[in-house]
Write a protein that holds these residues in place. Structure first.
Motif: not given
Ligand code: G3P
Length: 218
Positions: A6, A28, A31, A87, A133, A136, A167-168, A170, A187
């Motif tokens: 990611d 995204n 990123l 996406k 996510f 989050r 996703a998201s 950590r 990811t």
């Molecule tokens: O794939 C989604 C991701 O990039 C969001 O991650 O850590 O910003 O919540 P985050």
């Protein structure tokens, strides 16, 4: 379970790819901005660079939020490389656009998913991937993994083919939990992937083996 990275950082993508475990990439707009990639042309060239490194699916996110705009932008993004996945955010026009892309053979990743209700809609529209996510959700004091678990149950009961893309993420613990709860894809940032390598008993054991070898072999 498939592993995506990611990030839009080419060095991190290269490093994960060289590990031999990488199945794809997600990006995204945040990123991209983090890497200082701005402007339509530069962003598109950057997607092409990523697609040259990685054979697997590479998610490229649309900025448009209306149906016509999403369809136009997504169709163009999909033409940049064979492995681009469009996406699309989980909004009303996004769901309509996912149906259009599905009917026209364009792979999609429905992003910003925070509930099983949203996940059902994405699957009904034929999304290739759906992205809950996790981090989050945890940030709001709910348990992101409960969502993965419920989505996996629903998709299995209903026979939906949409793949659950956690996703998201950590941490490496998140990856283990996503695998346990039925995610098809995880990811993650490179740090979480490399974190999976770590165990103090591995480090101690290796140090001991090398020390014992040295004793006997000078
Ligand atoms: O794939 C989604 C991701 O990039 C969001 O991650 O850590 O910003 O919540 P985050």
């Amino acid at each position: 379970m498939k592993f995506f990275i990611d990030t839009a950082n080419l060095k991190d993508i290269q490093e994960a790819n060289e590990l031999g475990i990488l199945d794809g990439v997600t990006t995204n707009p945040s990123l991209m901005a983090k890497e200082g990639i701005t402007g339509k042309d530069n962003i598109e060239k950057h997607y092409q660079k990523i697609c040259e490194i990685v054979q697997g699916d590479v998610s490229a996110e649309v900025i448009s939020t209306d149906y016509e705009g999403i369809v136009k932008e997504g169709t163009h993004l999909a033409s940049l490389a064979e492995n681009i996945v469009v996406k699309v955010p989980m909004i009303k026009d996004g769901v309509k656009a996912i149906r259009h892309f599905t009917d026209n053979g364009i792979a999609t990743n429905c992003t910003l998913v925070f509930s099983s209700a949203q996940a059902i809609l994405a699957a009904k529209a034929g999304a290739t991937y759906v992205s809950p996510f996790i981090g989050r959700i945890d940030d709001t004091n709910w348990d992101g993994m409960e969502l993965i678990k419920e989505m996996a149950e629903i998709y299995a009961i209903q026979g939906f083919e949409t793949q659950i893309l956690a996703a998201s993420i950590r941490s490496s613990r998140h990856i283990v939990e996503a695998a346990k709860n039925g995610a098809d894809v995880c990811t993650c940032p490179l740090s979480a992937i490399l974190g999976m390598l770590k165990h103090p008993l591995t480090d101690n054991g290796l140090a001991q083996f090398l020390a014992d070898y040295k004793k006997g072999n000078g």
